[in-house]
Design a protein around this motif. Structure first.
Motif, PDB file in Angstrom:
ATOM      1  N   GLY A 231      -0.656  86.574  37.415  1.00  0.00           N
ATOM      2  CA  GLY A 231      -1.440  86.937  36.241  1.00  0.00           C
ATOM      3  C   GLY A 231      -2.735  87.588  36.685  1.00  0.00           C
ATOM      4  N   ASN A 232      -3.472  88.095  35.726  1.00  0.00           N
ATOM      5  CA  ASN A 232      -4.735  88.781  36.030  1.00  0.00           C
ATOM      6  C   ASN A 232      -5.948  87.862  35.991  1.00  0.00           C
ATOM      7  OD1 ASN A 232      -3.599  91.395  36.356  1.00  0.00           O
ATOM      8  ND2 ASN A 232      -3.374  91.538  34.122  1.00  0.00           N
ATOM      9  N   GLY A 233      -5.700  86.593  35.692  1.00  0.00           N
ATOM     10  CA  GLY A 233      -6.815  85.659  35.629  1.00  0.00           C
ATOM     11  C   GLY A 233      -7.562  85.705  34.317  1.00  0.00           C
ATOM     12  N   THR A 234      -6.928  86.301  33.284  1.00  0.00           N
ATOM     13  CA  THR A 234      -7.554  86.369  31.960  1.00  0.00           C
ATOM     14  C   THR A 234      -6.727  85.552  30.965  1.00  0.00           C
ATOM     15  OG1 THR A 234      -6.311  88.251  31.075  1.00  0.00           O
ATOM     16  CG2 THR A 234      -8.189  88.749  32.505  1.00  0.00           C
ATOM     17  N   SER A 235      -7.279  85.394  29.759  1.00  0.00           N
ATOM     18  CA  SER A 235      -6.589  84.623  28.719  1.00  0.00           C
ATOM     19  C   SER A 235      -5.405  85.381  28.131  1.00  0.00           C
ATOM     20  CB  SER A 235      -7.572  84.244  27.609  1.00  0.00           C
ATOM     21  OG  SER A 235      -8.132  85.407  27.028  1.00  0.00           O
ATOM     22  N   ASP A 236      -5.225  86.645  28.543  1.00  0.00           N
ATOM     23  CA  ASP A 236      -4.057  87.403  28.103  1.00  0.00           C
ATOM     24  C   ASP A 236      -2.824  87.106  28.951  1.00  0.00           C
ATOM     25  OD1 ASP A 236      -5.414  88.736  26.072  1.00  0.00           O
ATOM     26  OD2 ASP A 236      -6.125  90.309  27.438  1.00  0.00           O
ATOM     27  N   ASP A 237      -3.027  86.419  30.075  1.00  0.00           N
ATOM     28  CA  ASP A 237      -1.889  86.073  30.940  1.00  0.00           C
ATOM     29  C   ASP A 237      -0.896  85.190  30.201  1.00  0.00           C
ATOM     30  OD1 ASP A 237      -3.121  87.367  33.031  1.00  0.00           O
ATOM     31  OD2 ASP A 237      -3.773  85.532  34.060  1.00  0.00           O
ATOM     32  N   ARG A 238       0.376  85.321  30.564  1.00  0.00           N
ATOM     33  CA  ARG A 238       1.365  84.339  30.138  1.00  0.00           C
ATOM     34  C   ARG A 238       1.257  83.116  31.053  1.00  0.00           C
ATOM     35  NH1 ARG A 238       7.070  86.021  30.450  1.00  0.00           N
ATOM     36  NH2 ARG A 238       7.448  84.122  29.258  1.00  0.00           N
ATOM     37  N   GLY A 239       1.691  81.963  30.543  1.00  0.00           N
ATOM     38  CA  GLY A 239       1.694  80.744  31.341  1.00  0.00           C
ATOM     39  C   GLY A 239       0.606  79.771  30.948  1.00  0.00           C
ATOM     40  N   VAL A 240       0.471  78.706  31.731  1.00  0.00           N
ATOM     41  CA  VAL A 240      -0.548  77.680  31.472  1.00  0.00           C
ATOM     42  C   VAL A 240      -1.916  78.265  31.784  1.00  0.00           C
ATOM     43  CG1 VAL A 240      -1.433  75.419  32.157  1.00  0.00           C
ATOM     44  CG2 VAL A 240       1.048  75.769  31.952  1.00  0.00           C
ATOM     45  N   LEU A 241      -2.802  78.234  30.794  1.00  0.00           N
ATOM     46  CA  LEU A 241      -4.141  78.814  30.936  1.00  0.00           C
ATOM     47  C   LEU A 241      -5.211  77.761  31.197  1.00  0.00           C
ATOM     48  CD1 LEU A 241      -3.983  81.442  28.020  1.00  0.00           C
ATOM     49  CD2 LEU A 241      -3.510  81.814  30.462  1.00  0.00           C
ATOM     50  N   SER A 242      -5.021  76.555  30.663  1.00  0.00           N
ATOM     51  CA  SER A 242      -6.000  75.491  30.887  1.00  0.00           C
ATOM     52  C   SER A 242      -5.394  74.138  30.558  1.00  0.00           C
ATOM     53  CB  SER A 242      -7.260  75.704  30.045  1.00  0.00           C
ATOM     54  OG  SER A 242      -6.957  75.604  28.670  1.00  0.00           O
ATOM     55  N   VAL A 243      -5.982  73.106  31.183  1.00  0.00           N
ATOM     56  CA  VAL A 243      -5.523  71.723  31.001  1.00  0.00           C
ATOM     57  C   VAL A 243      -6.756  70.837  30.837  1.00  0.00           C
ATOM     58  CG1 VAL A 243      -4.263  69.796  32.039  1.00  0.00           C
ATOM     59  CG2 VAL A 243      -3.506  72.153  32.470  1.00  0.00           C
ATOM     60  N   ASP A 244      -6.679  69.862  29.925  1.00  0.00           N
ATOM     61  CA  ASP A 244      -7.776  68.908  29.734  1.00  0.00           C
ATOM     62  C   ASP A 244      -7.157  67.520  29.564  1.00  0.00           C
ATOM     63  OD1 ASP A 244     -10.617  68.252  29.208  1.00  0.00           O
ATOM     64  OD2 ASP A 244      -9.867  67.725  27.203  1.00  0.00           O
ATOM     65  N   LEU A 245      -7.459  66.601  30.481  1.00  0.00           N
ATOM     66  CA  LEU A 245      -6.850  65.264  30.468  1.00  0.00           C
ATOM     67  C   LEU A 245      -7.916  64.178  30.450  1.00  0.00           C
ATOM     68  CD1 LEU A 245      -4.105  65.814  33.216  1.00  0.00           C
ATOM     69  CD2 LEU A 245      -3.830  65.999  30.733  1.00  0.00           C
ATOM     70  N   HIS A 246      -7.623  63.085  29.743  1.00  0.00           N
ATOM     71  CA  HIS A 246      -8.564  61.962  29.620  1.00  0.00           C
ATOM     72  C   HIS A 246      -7.805  60.634  29.553  1.00  0.00           C
ATOM     73  CE1 HIS A 246     -11.927  64.640  28.430  1.00  0.00           C
ATOM     74  NE2 HIS A 246     -10.963  65.331  27.837  1.00  0.00           N
TER      75      HIS A 246
END
Length: 328
Positions: free
Chosen positions: A177-192
């Protein structure tokens, strides 16, 4: 601004399996002081599936895994890893994932389970994405599978009407991916997680205590109170990490616990229910299986399309909660 090539975990296949036995709300009225209307009004659930005698979590997971391989058009021998999210394994050990590995003949894959109850699939998805980003694996199958019917107290009308059995699976592939939010795939994760709140939702048995599987116990009102706030917060945090906002979301695919929690979370996010995939009416709460089930159903019926931005969030015993933002 210069763009950097990054490795993304991109969904290339999905599948699900539900046991043949369908149990309508009416079935509970024979033995409990309840009604179809009471269950529907409080949970949104109309029916659920229960595993047959001798049908175990691994059996459901294997069938979902095969379906995912079929939609991906890839062989099991191309998998590097298999992660199964479950709180209802066949055995104390080995893991359900190793049984899936054998069942689909994925000899080249390492396999392990993740246990974060209803948040299990979000945790497993986050870990799978991290394995791919780190170069530890290039193709990972992530499965949520549960047979919660095995840990129900059938005399407790506040819990036994809520849960069901099932499995859902996705296959993640390492792609650039290009490292932008337009990429396909997992973009971010937030766990608690917050272990201080463990008494709100737990099972009263285990290897080190009773030596039995035990039964699910829940303080429903307290869980509800924490759920809406924590789910909206984690979804917003994950979106922010991806450089996105709620207005960018095509689909929320939430943990299917309770329609009121789903509605409350959507409202807090400022999103219409038209942007939410809801399966709770047909599946009940299938814990770690509920998100991959809903993803697979939404993709199979054509609602979720390539390029759609999805936020998925869940909360379960622990308490454990989190969200993942991904582009389909």
């Amino acid at each position: 601004m210069s763009q950097n090539t990054v490795t993304r975990a991109v969904v290339i296949g999905h599948g699900h399996y539900l046991p043949e036995r369908v149990v309508e709300n009416e079935a509970f009225t024979q033995t409990l002081d309840t009604s179809d209307e009471w269950i529907k009004s409080r949970s949104g659930i109309e029916r659920r599936h229960f595993a047959a005698e001798g049908e175990m979590t691994s059996h459901l997971a294997i069938k979902a895994a095969r379906a995912a391989l079929e939609t991906a058009g890839v062989g099991a021998d191309t998998l590097d890893a298999i992660i199964v999210a479950t709180s209802t394994p066949d055995l104390t050990f080995p893991s359900v994932a190793t049984m899936v590995q054998d069942g689909i003949d994925a000899g080249g894959a390492f396999a392990f389970d993740v246990q974060a109850v209803c948040a299990g699939f979000v945790y497993a998805l986050g870990n799978a994405s991290a394995l791919i980003a780190a170069g530890q694996a290039r193709r990972v199958m992530v499965i949520g599978a549960e047979t919660f019917s095995r840990i129900m107290d059938w005399t407790d009308r506040s819990t036994c009407v809520l849960f069901g059995d099932g499995a859902g699976a996705i296959i993640l592939d390492a792609q650039s991916g290009n490292g932008t939010s337009d990429d396909r795939g997992v973009l971010s994760v937030d766990l608690h997680s917050d272990g201080k709140l463990r008494d709100l939702l737990y099972v009263d048995g285990g290897v080190g205590t009773t030596g039995t599987a035990g039964y699910l116990r829940m303080q429903g009102n307290q869980v509800f109170r924490h759920a809406v706030e924590k789910l909206a917060d984690t979804a917003n945090t994950a979106l922010s990490r991806a450089g996105l906002g709620a207005g960018d979301v095509d689909w929320v695919v939430p943990h299917q616990a309770n329609i009121r929690i789903i509605q409350g979370t959507a409202k807090k996010l400022g999103l219409s229910m038209d942007n939410v995939i809801v399966t709770v009416q047909d599946h009940g709460n299938t814990s770690a299986a509920s998100i991959p089930l809903a993803l697979s159903v939404g993709a199979a019926d054509g609602r979720i399309k390539k390029g759609d931005l999805i936020v998925t969030e869940a909360i379960g015993g622990g308490l454990a909660w989190g969200a993942v933002v991904l582009r389909w």
